[in-house]
Design an enzyme around this catalytic site. Structure first.
Site, PDB file in Angstrom:
ATOM      1  N   CYS A 155       0.804  -1.236   0.000  1.00  0.00           N
ATOM      2  CA  CYS A 155       0.000   0.000   0.000  1.00  0.00           C
ATOM      3  C   CYS A 155       0.831   1.277   0.000  1.00  0.00           C
ATOM      4  O   CYS A 155       0.798   2.036  -0.965  1.00  0.00           O
ATOM      5  CB  CYS A 155      -0.947  -0.008   1.199  1.00  0.00           C
ATOM      6  N   ARG A 187       5.380  -8.170  -0.216  1.00  0.00           N
ATOM      7  CA  ARG A 187       5.397  -7.176  -1.290  1.00  0.00           C
ATOM      8  C   ARG A 187       6.260  -5.973  -0.873  1.00  0.00           C
ATOM      9  O   ARG A 187       6.074  -5.409   0.201  1.00  0.00           O
ATOM     10  CB  ARG A 187       3.971  -6.716  -1.625  1.00  0.00           C
TER      11      ARG A 187
HETATM   12  C1  UDX Z   1      -1.045   1.014   5.435  1.00  0.00           C
HETATM   13  C2  UDX Z   1      -1.911   2.047   6.183  1.00  0.00           C
HETATM   14  O1  UDX Z   1      -1.434   2.163   7.532  1.00  0.00           O
HETATM   15  C3  UDX Z   1      -3.368   1.627   6.176  1.00  0.00           C
HETATM   16  O2  UDX Z   1      -4.171   2.622   6.798  1.00  0.00           O
HETATM   17  C4  UDX Z   1      -3.809   1.431   4.736  1.00  0.00           C
HETATM   18  O3  UDX Z   1      -5.144   0.968   4.704  1.00  0.00           O
HETATM   19  C5  UDX Z   1      -2.908   0.453   4.018  1.00  0.00           C
HETATM   20  O4  UDX Z   1      -1.554   0.874   4.108  1.00  0.00           O
HETATM   21  P1  UDX Z   1      -0.079  -1.403   5.974  1.00  0.00           P
HETATM   22  O5  UDX Z   1       0.449  -1.438   4.578  1.00  0.00           O
HETATM   23  O6  UDX Z   1      -0.767  -2.625   6.495  1.00  0.00           O
HETATM   24  O7  UDX Z   1      -1.127  -0.211   6.147  1.00  0.00           O
HETATM   25  O8  UDX Z   1       1.180  -1.111   6.907  1.00  0.00           O
HETATM   26  P2  UDX Z   1       1.591  -0.066   8.050  1.00  0.00           P
HETATM   27  O9  UDX Z   1       1.363  -0.665   9.379  1.00  0.00           O
HETATM   28  O10 UDX Z   1       1.010   1.283   7.825  1.00  0.00           O
HETATM   29  O11 UDX Z   1       3.171  -0.020   7.816  1.00  0.00           O
HETATM   30  C6  UDX Z   1       3.699   0.299   6.525  1.00  0.00           C
HETATM   31  C7  UDX Z   1       5.199   0.201   6.520  1.00  0.00           C
HETATM   32  O12 UDX Z   1       5.779   1.251   7.259  1.00  0.00           O
HETATM   33  C8  UDX Z   1       5.784  -1.095   7.103  1.00  0.00           C
HETATM   34  O13 UDX Z   1       6.818  -1.550   6.247  1.00  0.00           O
HETATM   35  C9  UDX Z   1       6.324  -0.669   8.445  1.00  0.00           C
HETATM   36  O14 UDX Z   1       7.401  -1.480   8.873  1.00  0.00           O
HETATM   37  C10 UDX Z   1       6.780   0.759   8.146  1.00  0.00           C
HETATM   38  N1  UDX Z   1       6.849   1.638   9.309  1.00  0.00           N
HETATM   39  C11 UDX Z   1       5.721   1.922  10.027  1.00  0.00           C
HETATM   40  C12 UDX Z   1       8.053   2.227   9.671  1.00  0.00           C
HETATM   41  O15 UDX Z   1       9.089   2.011   9.032  1.00  0.00           O
HETATM   42  N2  UDX Z   1       8.090   3.074  10.745  1.00  0.00           N
HETATM   43  C13 UDX Z   1       6.991   3.355  11.465  1.00  0.00           C
HETATM   44  O16 UDX Z   1       7.114   4.135  12.425  1.00  0.00           O
HETATM   45  C14 UDX Z   1       5.762   2.768  11.105  1.00  0.00           C
END
Ligand code: UDX
Length: 446
Positions: A262, A332
């Site tokens: 996403c 992904r």
């Molecule tokens: C995201 C959005 O949060 C969600 O609202 C939307 O519907 C879909 O996309 P998701 O892809 O499940 O959700 O992952 P998320 O928990 O947001 O994390 C995304 C990425 O950011 C991960 O790779 C995570 O490791 C990274 N991340 C997150 C960081 O590197 N640092 C952070 O502080 C938070």
């Protein structure tokens, strides 16, 4: 209510199961017969905490069914579009072919008064285009973006932060709003905020939310790089920033950066849309955030090589993590695998450990070694790199880990371990964004 959910991937399968849990009569449709067979047998086709329980409850109550034949769509009052909108193969734009195909498949089964509800993340203007595709059926289109996160998707669906309805003006829009209120009645009763907008705003809310999260992560990673050069500590800094309610502490974890199905593709789709509309400052901002994210991965790989004395060829490296984040088996655009591959490409012998994503990763990258058990994966490692902060890794006993590696050298790429505890167990410990300047200058594995 009788509801159909078209597309049973990470979004649709969870959405179908939670709608059945809310009391509706739901049929989930997907073109992947294998996936539908699994779902019909109440087996989750991917790792998502809480989903198997909901699937089983839906199967037992008879309120949750799955099918591949679009004829199963007939008779539903509300149809949710939950198909994927991946990044196009050769551009930054979103590939809308699955959404269009879903609407084409649905069209013959639409009856007057039905509501088609888009949940997929799409470029602005898509909803209006789809509405014109179904205009002659007497059905109405609404856009209701989904904000669930993988790994906590069930919880996010049953207790969302907000509901957004993008609807047209006039009686058709009002009818759609009433239907959506009925679908989400239990959530509205528990006080979930509901915002009603036009199509374009609803589409943009989702894109802008994901892009903002990506910006926050890239900001802290850029500040982390500065911390490294200044001998400061990005973890303490981030914690202090988080106490400021105006900033908030989430999405400020410096490390390997964002990945998944996403955030990266939504950021790029927004960037392409900004470019098409000539909104240059936004295009530049988003492009910079994307670049910082790619750089975070590259810099971590570079640090790993530096810790090995500038040449990682022939070194035994254990990478803890393959999934793009914990509690999912989704690989992904995974930063962990990206870095593992960078190290393997430079000649390292890489063993990857992940509690759930190993099989998915192995299918795609059979030249890497996979070992689900972390202690077994660590056997003989000269360098360990933590890249996905699964509880199985963050709760590892540093002494037990030190006993099996060839060299107790840890690079924490997620700032998820307790440096003092690992150092006390004899590890040379390095974390991203935390005083890496000196460590980088002096290789520790010669
Ligand atoms: C995201 C959005 O949060 C969600 O609202 C939307 O519907 C879909 O996309 P998701 O892809 O499940 O959700 O992952 P998320 O928990 O947001 O994390 C995304 C990425 O950011 C991960 O790779 C995570 O490791 C990274 N991340 C997150 C960081 O590197 N640092 C952070 O502080 C938070």
């Amino acid at each position: 209510m009788r509801i159909s959910v078209i597309g049973c991937g990470y979004l649709g399968a969870v959405h179908a199961a939670t709608l059945a849990d809310l009391g509706h009569d739901v049929v989930g449709l997907d073109t992947d017969a294998g996936r539908i067979e699994q779902l019909a047998a109440a087996q989750a086709p991917f790792h998502e905490p809480g989903l198997p329980v909901l699937l089983e409850a839906g199967r037992r109550s008879g309120r949750l069914r799955f099918a591949t034949d679009p004829a199963a769509l007939a008779g539903a009052d509300v149809h949710f579009l939950c198909v994927g909108t991946p990044q196009a193969k050769t551009t930054f734009e979103a590939d809308l072919s699955h959404v269009v195909a879903a609407v084409e498949a649905l069209r013959p089964h639409l009856r007057p008064g039905a509501v088609v509800v888009g949940k997929s993340t799409v470029p602005v203007g898509t909803a209006a285009r789809l509405a014109s595709l179904i205009a002659d059926t007497g059905a109405v289109l609404a856009w209701n973006p989904e904000f669930l996160r993988q790994g906590s998707a069930v919880r996010d669906s049953l207790a969302p932060d907000r509901l957004v309805y993008g609807i047209p003006e006039g009686p058709y829009g009002e009818a759609a709003r009433a239907m959506l209120d009925a679908v989400y009645a239990p959530l509205l009763e528990q006080g979930t905020p509901r915002l009603v907008t036009d199509y374009a705003t609803a589409e943009l809310i989702k894109t802008a939310a994901n892009a903002f999260l990506a910006l926050k992560i890239s900001y802290i990673n850029a500040v982390g790089e500065f911390c490294e050069s200044a001998g400061a500590d990005v973890v303490a800094l981030s914690r202090a920033l988080g106490h400021d309610a105006r900033i908030g502490g989430t999405y400020l974890q410096a490390g390997a950066g964002f990945g998944g199905g996403c955030l990266p593709k939504d950021l790029r789709s927004f960037r392409a849309q900004a470019h098409q509309r000539g909104v240059e400052p936004l295009e530049e901002l988003l492009s910079l955030a994307d670049g910082i994210n790619a750089d975070a991965r590259y810099r971590l790989a570079e640090t790993a090589v530096r810790l090995c004395g500038g040449d990682i060829a022939g070194r035994r490296v254990t990478v803890l993590g393959a999934a793009f984040k914990p509690n999912t088996d989704d690989i992904r655009d995974s930063p962990a695998l990206d870095i593992a591959l960078q190290l393997a490409a430079q000649g390292a012998t890489v063993t990857v450990s992940d509690p759930q994503a190993g099989p998915n990763a192995w299918l795609q990258y059979p030249h890497l070694d996979f070992e689900p058990d972390p202690l077994a994966a660590l056997g003989g490692a000269e360098l360990t790199v933590l890249l996905t902060e699964w509880a199985q890794f963050t709760t590892l006993d540093p002494a037990a880990a030190a006993a099996v590696v060839a060299n107790p050298l840890m690079l924490d790429g997620r700032n998820a371990l307790d440096p003092a505890a690992w150092r006390a167990a004899g590890w040379q410990f390095h974390a991203v964004g935390v005083g890496l300047a000196e460590a980088g200058a002096a290789p520790v594995l010669l």
